[in-house]
Design an enzyme around this catalytic site. Structure first.
Site, PDB file in Angstrom:
ATOM      1  N   ASP A 162       5.957   0.851   6.856  1.00  0.00           N
ATOM      2  CA  ASP A 162       4.945   0.541   6.605  1.00  0.00           C
ATOM      3  C   ASP A 162       4.054   1.558   5.794  1.00  0.00           C
ATOM      4  OD1 ASP A 162       2.201  -0.546   6.839  1.00  0.00           O
ATOM      5  OD2 ASP A 162       1.682   0.618   8.607  1.00  0.00           O
ATOM      6  N   GLU A 210       3.251  -6.344   3.788  1.00  0.00           N
ATOM      7  CA  GLU A 210       3.370  -5.531   4.736  1.00  0.00           C
ATOM      8  C   GLU A 210       4.688  -5.795   5.369  1.00  0.00           C
ATOM      9  OE1 GLU A 210       0.973  -3.741   6.966  1.00  0.00           O
ATOM     10  OE2 GLU A 210       0.320  -3.250   4.907  1.00  0.00           O
ATOM     11  N   HIS A 257       0.902  -1.289  -0.113  1.00  0.00           N
ATOM     12  CA  HIS A 257      -0.156   0.069  -0.038  1.00  0.00           C
ATOM     13  C   HIS A 257       0.811   1.122   0.014  1.00  0.00           C
ATOM     14  CE1 HIS A 257       0.323   1.028   4.369  1.00  0.00           C
ATOM     15  NE2 HIS A 257       0.326  -0.481   4.698  1.00  0.00           N
ATOM     16  N   HIS A 277       3.600   3.025  12.934  1.00  0.00           N
ATOM     17  CA  HIS A 277       2.480   3.996  13.279  1.00  0.00           C
ATOM     18  C   HIS A 277       3.132   5.154  14.316  1.00  0.00           C
ATOM     19  CE1 HIS A 277      -1.202   1.663  11.329  1.00  0.00           C
ATOM     20  NE2 HIS A 277      -0.095   1.937  10.661  1.00  0.00           N
ATOM     21  N   GLU A 279      -5.199   1.607   2.422  1.00  0.00           N
ATOM     22  CA  GLU A 279      -5.200   0.812   3.204  1.00  0.00           C
ATOM     23  C   GLU A 279      -5.669   0.668   4.575  1.00  0.00           C
ATOM     24  OE1 GLU A 279      -3.510  -2.587   5.944  1.00  0.00           O
ATOM     25  OE2 GLU A 279      -2.885  -0.418   5.717  1.00  0.00           O
ATOM     26  N   GLU A 280      -4.835   2.187   5.028  1.00  0.00           N
ATOM     27  CA  GLU A 280      -4.953   2.432   6.640  1.00  0.00           C
ATOM     28  C   GLU A 280      -6.220   2.913   6.828  1.00  0.00           C
ATOM     29  OE1 GLU A 280      -2.725   1.871   8.534  1.00  0.00           O
ATOM     30  OE2 GLU A 280      -0.718   1.761   7.335  1.00  0.00           O
TER      31      GLU A 280
END
Length: 417
Positions: free
Chosen positions: A143, A202, A114, A385, A177-178
């Protein structure tokens, strides 16, 4: 011919035990050419990673997502891929990418990554890509921009080797995706059904692991209607929706089941806007995670049942469960994929950790339509994140090797009809 997974070549092979043995053999020697290419491409891969990380591409930020898309599409076109771009769900103007490479074999292999991150515009300028003590830092570095880079360089090695023993390799790049847009969900489900197996890019887990199961996600919504009144003059005439919501949070928050890996955590509460008024409305939302779909059914029923027990008389309480990504379960087919991956990593003297995750991902959508799916093929990293998100520089070449060889093994192990 494209067919649903239930009739795919790999499904038939798995059913009859043709494509995979119950335990993949340990490979004594690495593929020297793939190993050399993976090492040779390391610096180039890091430069591409730096370029991508230094572009803000938070979910919904169309200018940055377009920049990332254009860079990746240019790379894929140079590899000979045909490109299709699919609009995201309005008002998001970003686009998803489906790139296709055609070969001469039988296997249809789907790679997914992503382009969006969780970081706001301005993050790249505030925390640009840099390397310190063997770790690369920057927004989205692992990510999932590291996953994009791993996928591109695995495909570059295959092209350099002139390896075409697959029917089709598709590289699907999700722009949301998030946030899990409806457009991306439908696209992934449709494309996955056309393939025999999915490798999701991922990040590799911090201990150098793959992900074999993921929890599904949902949001529990509790809405309370009460009655407004003056909080100082006549509080007894009101029906406090905030107090009732607090009561519901305490009792509904106990609906998780540790043995079944089900969690429910209330994270958002809204009620009232003035301190001197008894609030007549309140809303509470909870993050719900479950490892099996049946638990979502159970939570949905229990929300309605338990919420009937109220603290404040004459309030109205309604509940609902908004389902997100489905669980990605561990299956015999994924266990066999793990055996192959372990054998490949053993070729270069490494061992994978095999893990599960409470986080949902696009792999759940692929697995949810019945396609054997293995996750975590991106570059290894941690602190996902957060502003401290990092990628292990020394994992770049091994992870490119792992993905390249995994594609090669899956291509050659899938028999014709």
């Amino acid at each position: 011919m494209t067919s649903p997974f239930s009739h795919s070549l790999l499904a038939s092979a798995l059913a009859f035990g043709i494509a995979f043995s119950t335990a993949a053999p340990a490979f004594a020697e690495p593929n020297k050419q793939v190993q050399a290419d993976a090492e040779q491409y390391k610096d180039e891969a890091l430069k591409l990673l730096e370029q991508l990380v230094n572009i803000d591409s938070g979910s919904g930020y169309e200018p940055g997502l377009t920049q990332v898309r254009d860079i990746v599409v240019a790379q894929l076109k140079a590899l000979g891929a045909t490109i299709e771009m699919i609009p995201n769900t309005a008002p998001d103007k970003s686009q998803h990418v489906v790139a296709t490479l055609r070969g001469t074999g039988n296997a249809k292999i789907l790679l997914m990554a992503h382009m969006d991150t969780v970081f706001k515009e301005g993050s790249a300028a505030a925390r640009p890509f840099h390397i310190k003590d063997g770790r690369a830092y920057g927004p989205g570095v692992m990510d999932d921009k590291g996953g994009i880079v791993a996928g591109l360089y695995a495909l570059k090695i295959l092209k350099k080797l002139d390896f075409k023993d697959y029917a089709q390799i598709t590289f699907l790049l999700d722009a949301s995706e998030e946030t899990g847009s409806a457009a991306a969900t439908a696209l992934i489900q449709k494309v996955a059904k056309q393939h025999d197996v999915t490798l999701n890019l991922e990040p590799g887990r911090p201990a150098d692991g793959l992900v074999i199961w993921r929890k599904g996600s949902a949001t529990a919504v509790v809405e309370v209607k009460g009655k407004a009144s003056h909080a100082g003059v006549a509080p007894e005439l009101g029906r406090n929706a905030a107090m009732e919501a607090a009561h519901q949070i305490l009792q509904l928050g106990k609906l998780g089941d540790a043995e079944k890996k089900t969690t429910i955590n209330f994270t958002v509460l809204n009620a009232g806007d003035r301190t001197n008024v008894i609030p007549d409305q309140a809303t509470a939302k909870a993050d719900v995670r479950a490892a099996v779909p049946e638990e979502f059914d159970r939570i949905e029923k229990d929300l309605a049942r338990v919420s009937a027990d109220k603290l404040i008389p004459d309030t109205q309480v309604t509940t609902r469960l908004e389902r997100g990504l489905p669980p990605m379960p561990q299956t015999p087919e994924t266990d066999k994929l793990v055996d192959i991956a372990q054998g490949i990593y053993g070729e270069i003297g490494r061992k994978l950790t095999i893990e599960g995750s409470g986080g949902a991902a696009d792999a759940s959508l692929s697995a949810g339509v019945g396609v054997p799916t293995l996750d975590g093929f991106g570059i290894v990293g941690g602190n996902i994140h957060t502003p401290e998100e990092y990628a292990e520089v020394d994992s770049v070449s091994p992870r490119i090797y792992l993905l390249t060889r995994m594609i090669m093994e899956l291509a050659t192990r899938t028999p014709g009809k």
